[in-house]
Design a protein around this motif. Structure first.
Motif, PDB file in Angstrom:
ATOM      1  N   HIS A   1      -8.072   5.819   0.026  1.00 25.26           N
ATOM      2  CA  HIS A   1      -8.944   4.676  -0.508  1.00 25.26           C
ATOM      3  C   HIS A   1      -9.764   4.270   1.131  1.00 25.26           C
TER       4      HIS A   1
ATOM      5  N   GLU B   1      -6.757  -5.532   2.591  1.00 23.13           N
ATOM      6  CA  GLU B   1      -6.442  -6.182   0.989  1.00 23.13           C
ATOM      7  C   GLU B   1      -7.544  -6.883   0.802  1.00 23.13           C
ATOM      8  N   TYR B   2      -8.677  -7.042   1.485  1.00 24.80           N
ATOM      9  CA  TYR B   2      -9.786  -7.978   1.290  1.00 24.80           C
ATOM     10  C   TYR B   2     -10.871  -7.493   0.399  1.00 24.80           C
ATOM     11  N   ASP B   3     -10.960  -8.118  -0.872  1.00 24.00           N
ATOM     12  CA  ASP B   3     -11.823  -7.514  -1.944  1.00 24.00           C
ATOM     13  C   ASP B   3     -13.132  -7.260  -1.775  1.00 24.00           C
ATOM     14  N   GLY B   4     -13.629  -8.117  -0.960  1.00 26.59           N
ATOM     15  CA  GLY B   4     -15.217  -8.227  -0.562  1.00 26.59           C
ATOM     16  C   GLY B   4     -15.625  -6.998   0.335  1.00 26.59           C
ATOM     17  N   GLU B   5     -17.066  -6.813   0.499  1.00 26.80           N
ATOM     18  CA  GLU B   5     -17.426  -5.902   1.328  1.00 26.80           C
ATOM     19  C   GLU B   5     -17.091  -6.019   2.876  1.00 26.80           C
TER      20      GLU B   5
ATOM     21  N   THR C   1     -13.308   5.156  -0.091  1.00 29.93           N
ATOM     22  CA  THR C   1     -14.306   4.143  -0.059  1.00 29.93           C
ATOM     23  C   THR C   1     -14.698   3.398   1.149  1.00 29.93           C
TER      24      THR C   1
ATOM     25  N   HIS D   1       0.908  -1.161   0.011  1.00 31.75           N
ATOM     26  CA  HIS D   1       0.047   0.124  -0.054  1.00 31.75           C
ATOM     27  C   HIS D   1       0.812   1.137  -0.003  1.00 31.75           C
TER      28      HIS D   1
END
Length: 309
Positions: free
Chosen positions: A60, A193-197, A90, A27
């Motif tokens: 982010h 790093e988690y792509d889900g919600e 986000t 990051h």
């Protein structure tokens, strides 16, 4: 690679998280040519939402470590949330980092207001993704007065392993969750790093143990019986804490004059709220990262206290 901002980033828990993030080297800010990691520190005005939003442009994820008891009317954190939205970030994590329910925890009252504020932000549709990171109590505190984390300082609790003392609540044996701050920091890094919600409730359950087990482990690793104080819920509800001892030092965010009153108030809140499940946090992030191995309480404390007087 995403850009992350930490509000209150010079605090103890925040610095543990920063190190965990830098260790991934995934990051912003990236490492320099000589391999050293760079972190940019900014002085911001939490009373100026516009300038906060400018500081957060391109970010982010925003993680808040603002001391709730030092934020009158939660103005700083509310402005931070507003600025996060204006800047187009986000994800957001408010200053939680403790238990789940806030009943009887007067020192954490501001957290309840921030939870309500975040709910209203999304009441007409998803505006901001957020999670409430809840690791329970830091297992590192049961090592007091020895410091086992890099930044988080020792903090004596009502389970005093050094003095071989503990406390029980008559007719209750509530569950406490203990998670090392290192495990918390690792899970936060995984979550970024988690792509889900993100789940709204972000429980992190390192160890679930009743008070009786905390004392049992203490007597085992310390090689002798503990002096036990008994308290009852009725006394706690009227603000009375009948203990034969109190810690000499409190959290570093309080001065000495505040310490005695704050410690007693905190103990009453923790004990009373524990009977209502406040410190038996959920395992939401455990489920998202099932391969992560949490530090186990008995092995950890056995290593900490081995050979100690």
């Amino acid at each position: 690679m995403v850009k992350i901002a930490l509000a209150g980033g010079t605090g103890q828990v925040a610095r543990e998280v920063i190190d965990a993030l830098l260790a991934r080297n995934k990051h912003e800010p990236p490492t320099t040519e000589d391999g050293t990691a760079e972190v940019t520190f900014l002085t911001v005005d939490y009373n100026d939402t516009d300038s906060l939003a400018k500081a957060l442009l391109g970010v982010h994820t925003v993680l808040s470590f603002i001391q709730v008891h030092s934020d009158p009317q939660n103005k700083s954190q509310k402005n931070l949330i507003d600025a996060t939205i204006v800047a187009g970030a986000t994800r957001f994590a408010p200053s939680e980092w403790a238990g789940s329910t806030l009943t009887d925890m007067s020192l954490h009252a501001g957290k309840a207001e921030i939870r309500e504020y975040l709910e209203k932000v999304n009441e007409k549709g998803k505006v901001l993704e957020y999670t409430l990171f809840q690791p329970g109590l830091f297992l590192n505190y049961l090592a007091a007065p020895y410091q086992t984390a890099k930044y988080v300082a020792p903090l004596q609790t009502m389970f005093d392993y050094q003095g071989r003392r503990g406390i029980v609540i008559d007719e209750h044996d509530p569950i406490f969750t203990f998670t090392t701050v290192e495990d918390l920091a690792a899970i936060v890094a995984n979550a970024i790093e988690y792509d889900g919600e993100w789940p709204v409730i972000g429980g992190i359950s390192g160890n679930r143990v009743p008070i009786s087990k905390i004392i049992e482990i203490g007597e085992k690793v310390r090689g002798g019986s503990f002096i036990i104080d008994h308290v009852n819920v009725d006394d706690l509800q009227i603000g009375k804490l009948k203990m034969s001892w109190m810690p000499a030092e409190g959290h570093r965010s309080f001065n000495q004059e505040q310490a005695a009153k704050i410690i007693e108030q905190a103990y009453i809140g923790i004990l009373l709220s524990s009977t209502k499940g406040a410190w038996d946090v959920s395992n939401d992030f455990n489920q998202l990262f099932p391969d992560y191995e949490f530090t186990q309480i008995e092995a950890y404390l056995n290593d900490v206290w081995k050979g100690k007087p």
